[in-house]
Design an enzyme around this catalytic site. Structure first.
Site, PDB file in Angstrom:
ATOM      1  CD  GLU A   6       1.239 -30.167 -37.742  1.00  0.00           C
ATOM      2  OE1 GLU A   6       0.742 -29.110 -37.293  1.00  0.00           O
ATOM      3  OE2 GLU A   6       2.403 -30.513 -37.513  1.00  0.00           O
ATOM      4  CB  THR A  54     -10.140 -29.945 -34.150  1.00  0.00           C
ATOM      5  OG1 THR A  54      -9.080 -29.000 -34.329  1.00  0.00           O
ATOM      6  CG2 THR A  54     -10.103 -30.450 -32.715  1.00  0.00           C
ATOM      7  N   GLY A  98      -5.634 -31.829 -40.859  1.00  0.00           N
ATOM      8  CA  GLY A  98      -7.042 -31.619 -41.187  1.00  0.00           C
ATOM      9  C   GLY A  98      -7.771 -31.015 -40.009  1.00  0.00           C
ATOM     10  CE  LYS A 106      -8.515 -39.613 -47.471  1.00  0.00           C
ATOM     11  NZ  LYS A 106      -9.311 -38.535 -48.105  1.00  0.00           N
ATOM     12  N   GLY A 152      -9.274 -35.231 -36.468  1.00  0.00           N
ATOM     13  CA  GLY A 152      -8.036 -35.557 -35.752  1.00  0.00           C
ATOM     14  C   GLY A 152      -8.313 -36.276 -34.447  1.00  0.00           C
TER      15      GLY A 152
END
Ligand code: NAD
Length: 491
Positions: free
Chosen positions: A251, A231, A229, A176, A234
């Site tokens: 990451e 935080t 991407g 994606k 994430g």
């Protein structure tokens, strides 16, 4: 087709229009619409994951020996190399990045496939020391379907960093890409399928994160998500993964300190700092966006940094002379500008930049000048929040303990740069800084052979390196009984 760009997405081995909302991708250099795609909707995610599960379970893929699977990766690398020029030009058009940089990213993607192929061919299992009359071993097996979610700043390199090890691990991948920059990921998908990868093993589903990305993460058929991407995103993905009890690698963002000691080689430090924060127009997770300079050299060093930042060549990504290209989107440029304006209102001194460049050449592009701020403490928002733009904040330090405390006073822990002539200082400080990567007398250098990832809010897990493939596999222990007699308990 819109212009020169395809408008089909790759769903479970088939190229077709998505069933989601239209997705418009614009040139950051001119604002012109490059392509309008029908993005992937939840139904496309479902189709891709189901097709992926079937393809991953097919003995023709599942039972391939490592050296046979590696051949697929090498063929993909060869095709990327063959089409390197077109891929770089496409990524420059879509992300605005300078052509030199996109060439390097294409080379990195190609190198990733080659390295992972070699690592796969030479991967070894382990016989563990037996503790009884049996032989014990540890083996690794495919997960099934892996969801890979990538940001817009370096698409082809971050896509390759996930697709190559996930395929090497024997999985299918549903990628994606970011909604602003889908074009090069789709082009990579075409090359991968042209390289002869069995259909269904790769899907490329551009679409909004909250729709397409969310559906992918939540899909019960997805056994791992590898995310790069911001935080906040994430953290939300990590929460879903916890509910599913699904492995996830994250990451995430950074606010990386770079440190200049008085004994540093000035030329090296100046060049490294400028590259570390202003290349990619600062849109890099590892951007060295906080610089701590020893107070004995602070004013002299920062003044020279400001002078050189003012000379960086700002221009379109298509010009090979450009050092600072437009940002990836106009909305992002405006967000960066607003953060600098807030810092200025809060008392920060703008030493250079702090605005978009003027003149006709810049009018339509998402440009922002290299900006250096100082005069604010380390707990100011501009020192704590990730800007993800060409913005550096400078801070003086006097004492090493205080420096380390300030450098570590951040929710992030992605990277750090240390500039010093003394190897003992370098070693001491490198070991005390909370960061997944430390560069000593260099900055923003990457190697596929060296693990990469963050500490604290910068992430979870590591990519790259020989172990990178194992992150996309499940571990199993096998005990082989060697005793002729039955186990004693029952008798
Ligand atoms: P982002 O988090 O907004 O988006 C990243 C990806 O996640 C996109 O594809 C987006 O569509 C998708 N997404 C968004 N919401 C989602 C959801 N709810 N569920 C699933 N997917 C979702 O980040 P961005 O603005 O595209 O990228 C910039 C950020 O990426 C910065 O914070 C930067 O530091 C970070 N980054 C980190 C690394 C690293 O390796 N640590 C590398 C590059 C970028």
């Amino acid at each position: 087709m819109t212009g020169a760009f395809a408008d089909e997405i790759l769903v479970g081995g088939r190229w077709r229009q998505g069933t989601g909302e239209p997705l418009e991708t614009r040139s950051p250099a001119t604002g012109e619409v490059l392509a309008v795609l029908r993005g992937a909707g939840a139904a496309d995610v479902d189709e891709a994951v189901r097709a992926g599960a079937v393809a991953a379970a097919d003995p023709g893929w599942r039972d391939l020996l490592p050296h046979e699977r590696a051949r697929h990766l090498v063929r993909i690398a060869d095709l990327i190399a063959e089409h390197a020029g077109d891929l770089a030009a496409l990524q420059t058009a879509d992300t605005g990045k300078s052509i030199n940089e996109t060439r390097a990213l294409v080379a990195s993607a190609q190198g990733t496939f080659r390295y992972v192929a070699a690592a796969l061919e030479t991967m070894e299992g382990a016989l563990t020391p037996p503790r009884g009359p049996y032989l014990t071993m540890s083996v690794h097996e495919p997960i099934g379907v892996v969801g890979a979610i990538t940001p817009w700043n370096s698409p082809i390199a971050s896509d390759a960093q996930k697709i190559a090890p996930a395929l090497a691990g024997g999985n299918a991948v549903v990628l994606k890409p970011a909604e602003w920059t889908p074009l090069v990921s789709l082009a990579l998908g075409r090359l991968i399928m042209d390289a002869g990868l069995p259909p269904g093993l790769l899907s490329v589903l551009p679409g909004p994160g909250a729709v397409t990305g969310d559906a992918l993460v939540r899909h019960p058929g997805v056994g791992k998500v590898s995310f790069t991407g911001g935080t906040a995103t994430g953290r939300a993905i990590g929460a879903v993964a916890a509910q599913k009890i699904m492995p996830v690698s994250l990451e995430l963002g950074g606010k990386s300190p770079t440190i200049v000691f008085p004994d540093a080689d000035r030329e090296q430090a100046l060049a490294g700092l400028l590259f570390g924060v202003f290349s990619s127009s600062g849109q890099s997770c590892v951007a060295g966006s906080r610089v701590f300079v020893h107070d004995s050299i602070y004013e002299e060093f920062v003044s020279e940094l400001v002078r050189r930042a003012g000379k960086l060549r700002v221009g379109p990504g298509t010009d090979p002379a450009t050092q600072v290209a437009p940002m990836a989107a106009h909305a992002h440029r405006d967000r960066v500008a607003a953060m600098v304006d807030r810092a200025r209102e809060a008392g920060a001194r703008v030493r250079c930049g702090g605005r978009a460049p003027e003149g006709e050449a810049y009018e339509r592009g998402a440009y922002y000048l290299p900006t250096i701020l100082d005069g604010v403490p380390n707990d100011a928002p501009i020192c704590q929040e990730e800007v993800f733009g060409p913005v550096l904040v400078a801070l003086p330090f006097a004492d090493e303990d205080d420096l380390v405390a300030q450098a570590n006073a951040s929710v992030y822990g992605l990277a750090c740069g240390i500039w010093t002539g003394d190897y003992r200082t370098a070693w001491r400080v490198a070991r005390r800084i909370e960061a997944g990567t430390v560069w000593i007398n260099t900055y923003k250098q990457f190697s596929i052979s060296t693990p990469f990832g963050g500490m604290k809010d910068s992430g979870l897990g590591r990519e790259k390196g020989r172990e990178g493939i194992l992150g996309y596999m499940r571990q199993k222990s096998v005990y082989w009984g060697l005793d002729d007699s039955p186990l004693p308990w029952a008798g």
